[in-house]
Scaffold this active site. Structure first.
Site, PDB file in Angstrom:
ATOM      1  N   GLY A  10       0.702  -1.290   0.028  1.00  9.69           N
ATOM      2  CA  GLY A  10       0.107   0.032   0.168  1.00  9.69           C
ATOM      3  C   GLY A  10       0.773   1.149  -0.094  1.00  9.69           C
ATOM      4  N   ALA A  11       0.827   2.040  -1.295  1.00  4.29           N
ATOM      5  CA  ALA A  11       1.657   3.103  -1.332  1.00  4.29           C
ATOM      6  C   ALA A  11       0.828   4.454  -1.225  1.00  4.29           C
ATOM      7  CB  ALA A  11       2.517   3.099  -2.671  1.00  4.29           C
ATOM      8  N   LYS A 221      -6.796   2.892  18.164  1.00  3.63           N
ATOM      9  CA  LYS A 221      -6.943   3.734  17.129  1.00  3.63           C
ATOM     10  C   LYS A 221      -8.197   4.223  16.616  1.00  3.63           C
ATOM     11  CE  LYS A 221      -6.163   6.037  13.167  1.00  3.63           C
ATOM     12  NZ  LYS A 221      -5.387   7.163  13.232  1.00  3.63           N
ATOM     13  N   THR A 223     -10.708   4.593  18.649  1.00  3.06           N
ATOM     14  CA  THR A 223     -11.169   5.305  19.745  1.00  3.06           C
ATOM     15  C   THR A 223     -10.401   6.837  19.693  1.00  3.06           C
ATOM     16  OG1 THR A 223     -10.895   3.517  21.113  1.00  3.06           O
ATOM     17  CG2 THR A 223     -10.912   5.469  22.321  1.00  3.06           C
ATOM     18  N   GLY A 272     -17.755  21.297   8.946  1.00  5.91           N
ATOM     19  CA  GLY A 272     -17.704  20.110   9.163  1.00  5.91           C
ATOM     20  C   GLY A 272     -16.430  19.318   8.769  1.00  5.91           C
ATOM     21  N   GLY A 274     -13.941  16.548   7.461  1.00  8.13           N
ATOM     22  CA  GLY A 274     -13.766  15.520   6.341  1.00  8.13           C
ATOM     23  C   GLY A 274     -12.832  14.507   6.575  1.00  8.13           C
ATOM     24  N   CYS A 277     -10.803   9.368   7.239  1.00 14.81           N
ATOM     25  CA  CYS A 277     -10.602   8.615   8.576  1.00 14.81           C
ATOM     26  C   CYS A 277     -11.943   8.700   9.375  1.00 14.81           C
ATOM     27  CB  CYS A 277      -9.513   8.522   9.281  1.00 14.81           C
ATOM     28  SG  CYS A 277      -7.705   8.141   8.426  1.00 14.81           S
TER      29      CYS A 277
HETATM   30  P1  NAD Z   1      -4.816   4.881   0.299  1.00 12.54           P
HETATM   31  O1  NAD Z   1      -6.156   4.404  -0.456  1.00 12.54           O
HETATM   32  O2  NAD Z   1      -4.404   6.299   0.052  1.00 12.54           O
HETATM   33  O3  NAD Z   1      -3.785   3.871  -0.025  1.00 12.54           O
HETATM   34  C1  NAD Z   1      -3.990   2.449  -0.117  1.00 12.54           C
HETATM   35  C2  NAD Z   1      -3.309   1.683  -1.183  1.00 12.54           C
HETATM   36  O4  NAD Z   1      -3.402   0.202  -0.992  1.00 12.54           O
HETATM   37  C3  NAD Z   1      -3.734   2.064  -2.745  1.00 12.54           C
HETATM   38  O5  NAD Z   1      -2.725   2.690  -3.492  1.00 12.54           O
HETATM   39  C4  NAD Z   1      -4.146   0.686  -3.154  1.00 12.54           C
HETATM   40  O6  NAD Z   1      -3.845   0.730  -4.190  1.00 12.54           O
HETATM   41  C5  NAD Z   1      -3.144  -0.224  -2.294  1.00 12.54           C
HETATM   42  N1  NAD Z   1      -3.708  -1.706  -2.284  1.00 12.54           N
HETATM   43  C6  NAD Z   1      -5.023  -1.953  -1.873  1.00 12.54           C
HETATM   44  N2  NAD Z   1      -5.054  -3.372  -1.904  1.00 12.54           N
HETATM   45  C7  NAD Z   1      -3.690  -3.905  -2.364  1.00 12.54           C
HETATM   46  C8  NAD Z   1      -3.002  -5.270  -2.695  1.00 12.54           C
HETATM   47  N3  NAD Z   1      -3.975  -6.424  -2.236  1.00 12.54           N
HETATM   48  N4  NAD Z   1      -2.034  -5.145  -3.079  1.00 12.54           N
HETATM   49  C9  NAD Z   1      -1.217  -4.249  -3.368  1.00 12.54           C
HETATM   50  N5  NAD Z   1      -1.801  -2.642  -3.094  1.00 12.54           N
HETATM   51  C10 NAD Z   1      -2.909  -2.652  -2.534  1.00 12.54           C
HETATM   52  O7  NAD Z   1      -5.112   4.709   1.844  1.00 12.54           O
HETATM   53  P2  NAD Z   1      -4.611   5.430   3.069  1.00 12.54           P
HETATM   54  O8  NAD Z   1      -5.100   6.777   3.194  1.00 12.54           O
HETATM   55  O9  NAD Z   1      -3.065   5.402   2.982  1.00 12.54           O
HETATM   56  O10 NAD Z   1      -4.919   4.744   4.262  1.00 12.54           O
HETATM   57  C11 NAD Z   1      -4.331   3.129   4.586  1.00 12.54           C
HETATM   58  C12 NAD Z   1      -4.788   2.699   5.917  1.00 12.54           C
HETATM   59  O11 NAD Z   1      -4.390   3.544   6.542  1.00 12.54           O
HETATM   60  C13 NAD Z   1      -6.748   2.821   6.105  1.00 12.54           C
HETATM   61  O12 NAD Z   1      -6.725   1.618   6.852  1.00 12.54           O
HETATM   62  C14 NAD Z   1      -6.649   4.021   6.838  1.00 12.54           C
HETATM   63  O13 NAD Z   1      -7.697   4.176   7.708  1.00 12.54           O
HETATM   64  C15 NAD Z   1      -5.419   4.186   7.661  1.00 12.54           C
HETATM   65  N6  NAD Z   1      -5.095   5.724   8.054  1.00 12.54           N
HETATM   66  C16 NAD Z   1      -5.153   6.392   7.214  1.00 12.54           C
HETATM   67  C17 NAD Z   1      -4.697   7.790   7.660  1.00 12.54           C
HETATM   68  C18 NAD Z   1      -4.889   8.985   6.635  1.00 12.54           C
HETATM   69  O14 NAD Z   1      -4.444  10.209   7.004  1.00 12.54           O
HETATM   70  N7  NAD Z   1      -4.977   8.695   5.545  1.00 12.54           N
HETATM   71  C19 NAD Z   1      -4.406   8.100   8.822  1.00 12.54           C
HETATM   72  C20 NAD Z   1      -4.030   6.961   9.757  1.00 12.54           C
HETATM   73  C21 NAD Z   1      -4.359   5.597   9.297  1.00 12.54           C
HETATM   74  C1  UDX Z   2      -7.177  12.376  11.389  1.00 10.68           C
HETATM   75  C2  UDX Z   2      -6.530  12.178  12.805  1.00 10.68           C
HETATM   76  O1  UDX Z   2      -6.342  13.641  13.270  1.00 10.68           O
HETATM   77  C3  UDX Z   2      -5.100  11.357  12.536  1.00 10.68           C
HETATM   78  O2  UDX Z   2      -4.389  11.341  13.731  1.00 10.68           O
HETATM   79  C4  UDX Z   2      -5.433  10.155  12.035  1.00 10.68           C
HETATM   80  O3  UDX Z   2      -4.237   9.452  11.773  1.00 10.68           O
HETATM   81  C5  UDX Z   2      -6.147  10.231  10.586  1.00 10.68           C
HETATM   82  O4  UDX Z   2      -7.362  11.082  10.868  1.00 10.68           O
HETATM   83  P1  UDX Z   2      -6.977  13.724   9.049  1.00 10.68           P
HETATM   84  O5  UDX Z   2      -8.140  13.395   8.941  1.00 10.68           O
HETATM   85  O6  UDX Z   2      -5.764  13.788   8.206  1.00 10.68           O
HETATM   86  O7  UDX Z   2      -6.278  13.071  10.483  1.00 10.68           O
HETATM   87  O8  UDX Z   2      -6.722  15.545   9.627  1.00 10.68           O
HETATM   88  P2  UDX Z   2      -7.336  16.218  10.926  1.00 10.68           P
HETATM   89  O9  UDX Z   2      -6.402  17.115  11.190  1.00 10.68           O
HETATM   90  O10 UDX Z   2      -7.751  15.366  11.792  1.00 10.68           O
HETATM   91  O11 UDX Z   2      -8.615  16.738  10.434  1.00 10.68           O
HETATM   92  C6  UDX Z   2      -9.843  16.098  10.230  1.00 10.68           C
HETATM   93  C7  UDX Z   2     -11.146  17.124   9.672  1.00 10.68           C
HETATM   94  O12 UDX Z   2     -11.466  17.885  10.953  1.00 10.68           O
HETATM   95  C8  UDX Z   2     -10.764  18.129   8.477  1.00 10.68           C
HETATM   96  O13 UDX Z   2     -11.599  18.208   7.773  1.00 10.68           O
HETATM   97  C9  UDX Z   2     -10.434  19.397   9.408  1.00 10.68           C
HETATM   98  O14 UDX Z   2     -10.586  20.572   8.706  1.00 10.68           O
HETATM   99  C10 UDX Z   2     -11.377  19.129  10.433  1.00 10.68           C
HETATM  100  N1  UDX Z   2     -11.115  20.016  11.810  1.00 10.68           N
HETATM  101  C11 UDX Z   2      -9.874  19.475  12.407  1.00 10.68           C
HETATM  102  C12 UDX Z   2     -12.112  20.957  12.360  1.00 10.68           C
HETATM  103  O15 UDX Z   2     -13.055  21.187  11.798  1.00 10.68           O
HETATM  104  N2  UDX Z   2     -11.872  21.449  13.390  1.00 10.68           N
HETATM  105  C13 UDX Z   2     -10.758  21.266  14.222  1.00 10.68           C
HETATM  106  O16 UDX Z   2     -10.579  21.925  15.278  1.00 10.68           O
HETATM  107  C14 UDX Z   2      -9.857  20.290  13.750  1.00 10.68           C
END
Ligand code: NAD
Ligand code: UDX
Length: 467
Positions: A10-11, A221, A223, A272, A274, A277
């Protein structure tokens, strides 16, 4: 046990930045990030490091330092799995859109595919690390798949959830509040935990590396995200009351945030929350609670989502009401489309839902975002399936400059808190707009008095509007 070769499946927004930082801080470890998305891997390998697929401040420099040295991006998933001592699973776990648990449960099909692929390919013992956010007890399912081959290969499953926030991913990874590692409470489990602790200890102080059992780590996580989102919904709920009573939500936030028990962070009222996660993880928590028959627990957390949906809808309604109850044929400029500043990610961005409501009211939207492309804006709207792609295309015009987007508009709506928006020449924007010129600040980033002095009819979140 010593980890010298890491594979990350997952990249994406997590796998890419997380592995880039591990590679930068651990030059002695070979890190290979794999993905089945060929285009994404090509972009990570682009000769111009500024073309990597994810925009995060500071990320290009980290990738530039480590790529080709001990950081590699590849589509050869089998080879990377085979070579690695430790495999991070960092694939997407979106909300299910079908079948049992539709619109609530996490879709674990990509996780299961990874587990099956690891089981098929692995020839020697491996540590498998859950980096994706997963329902509590997923490690059990992964272990059962991995152990099903009967080929004698031993697997240890660790949970190591990621807490980075987008827009600040690199600093969050370099200076994390904590690293959480959950593992089996057996001798082999403890050895695996120690091996992963040693990786992070290359740059994270030991007292910030927390080890727990697997289930605590998985549940922590969900929570953490539920608590963070709950704070936003709580302050947003009060923002509506502020608008009725003459209290100012920014003043209320400051007043309560100075109580050290409450703390000042995550109390910004907004259009709101977005992002990929918060909603997904709370829905998942609600689903898990329901599946154990815990109705009150489920209802309690679901309210966070209900309030957030209300806040987005309320913002759109306010625009319509303020514009004399009709926006049909009116040009409304949207400043910002990303779900927060400093990212090109738009998943679950409030802008998408506000736009959808306004298009239903036949508004003409003029969109500008410093990092989001027109293609992405249209994809986001088409994904909702509220109308045909042609109808969305007709309702949206996209601009490379905010000044052009606002030219001739009846109203400007700020959806993302990009820093550049506060530096604009708002007099110039006002001069080019229809009068009265309405300004809806969904992020409370502008100075209300200064905007009113220019002549705008200004409306922020959680303050009585100037009308
Ligand atoms: P993402 O969609 O950006 O990336 C996931 C990647 O995995 C995709 O590029 C997809 O092609 C690849 N993939 C899926 N199945 C595959 C497989 N079988 N083999 C190879 N590649 C595969 O997702 P993300 O935002 O990086 O999130 C990944 C996880 O991390 C999620 O569970 C998410 O909840 C968690 N997470 C995300 C954030 C965030 O801020 N985005 C923060 C903390 C945790
Ligand atoms: C969140 C968690 O913060 C992070 O720890 C987890 O790993 C992934 O989910 P992220 O969604 O990337 O991170 O951004 P975050 O800064 O939490 O903001 C989420 C949303 O809440 C955004 O739309 C932001 O604009 C909004 N937000 C944040 C508010 O509306 N008010 C605030 O006070 C803070």
């Amino acid at each position: 046990m010593n980890i010298t070769k890491i594979c990350c499946i997952g990249a994406g927004y997590v796998g890419g930045p997380t592995m880039a930082v591990i590679a930068q801080k651990c030059p002695h470890i070979q890190v290979t990030v794999v993905d089945m998305n060929v285009e994404r891997i090509q972009a990570w390998n682009d000769a111009d490091v500024h073309n990597i697929p994810i925009y995060e401040p500071g990320l290009a420099a980290v990738v530039a330092e480590a790529r080709g040295r001990n950081l590699f991006f590849s589509t050869d998933v089998d080879q990377a799995i085979e070579e690695a001592d430790a495999i991070f699973i960092s694939v997407n776990t979106p909300t299910k859109t079908y079948g049992k648990g539709k619109n609530m449960a996490a879709d674990l099909k990509y996780i299961e595919l990874c587990a099956r692929q690891i089981a098929r390919v692995a020839k020697n013992d491996k540590i498998v690390i859950e980096k994706s956010t997963l329902p509590v007890r997923t490690a059990e399912a992964i272990k059962s798949i991995l152990d099903s081959t009967g080929n004698g290969v031993q697997f240890q499953i660790l949970s190591n959830p990621e807490f980075l926030a987008e827009g600040t991913a690199v600093t969050d990874l370099l200076q994390p509040d904590r690293i959480l590692i959950g593992g089996e409470t057996s001798e082999a489990g403890e050895k695996a935990i120690a091996a992963l602790v040693a990786v992070y200890a290359n740059w994270v102080p030991q007292d910030k590396i927390l080890t727990t059992n697997v289930w605590s780590s998985e549940l922590s996580k969900l929570t953490a995200n539920a608590f963070l989102a709950q704070r936003i919904s709580s302050i947003n709920a009060l923002s509506e009351l502020c608008e009725k009573t003459g209290a100012d939500v920014t003043e209320v936030s400051r007043a309560i945030g100075m109580d050290s028990r409450i703390g000042a962070k995550f109390l910004k009222a907004s259009v709101g929350f977005g992002g990929s996660c918060f909603q997904k993880d709370i829905l998942n928590l609600v689903y898990i609670a329901k599946s154990y028959g815990l109705t009150e627990v489920a209802d309690y957390w679901e309210q966070v989502i209900i309030m957030n949906d209300h806040q987005k809808r309320r913002f759109a309604n306010k625009i319509v009401q303020t514009l004399y109850n009709t926006v049909a044929g009116k040009k409304i400029a949207f400043l910002g489309w990303a779900f927060k500043k400093d990212t090109n990610d738009t998943r679950e961005s409030a802008a998408i839902y506000v736009a959808d409501d306004l298009i239903n009211e036949q508004a003409e939207l003029a969109v500008y975002d410093p990092k989001v492309s027109e293609t992405k804006v249209l994809q986001d709207l088409n994904y909702l399936q509220s109308r045909t792609a042609d109808e969305n295309q007709a309702a949206i015009s996209y601009f490379d400059s905010a000044y052009q987007a606002c030219q001739g508009a009846h109203a400007v709506a700020i959806l993302t808190e990009w820093d550049e928006f506060t530096d604009y020449d708002w007099q110039k924007i006002y001069d080019g707009m229809q009068k009265p010129a309405f300004l809806f600040d969904g992020r409370n980033i502008l100075n209300a008095a200064a905007m009113e002095a220019i002549g705008f009819v200004y409306s922020g979140i959680g303050v009585v509007s100037s009308e």
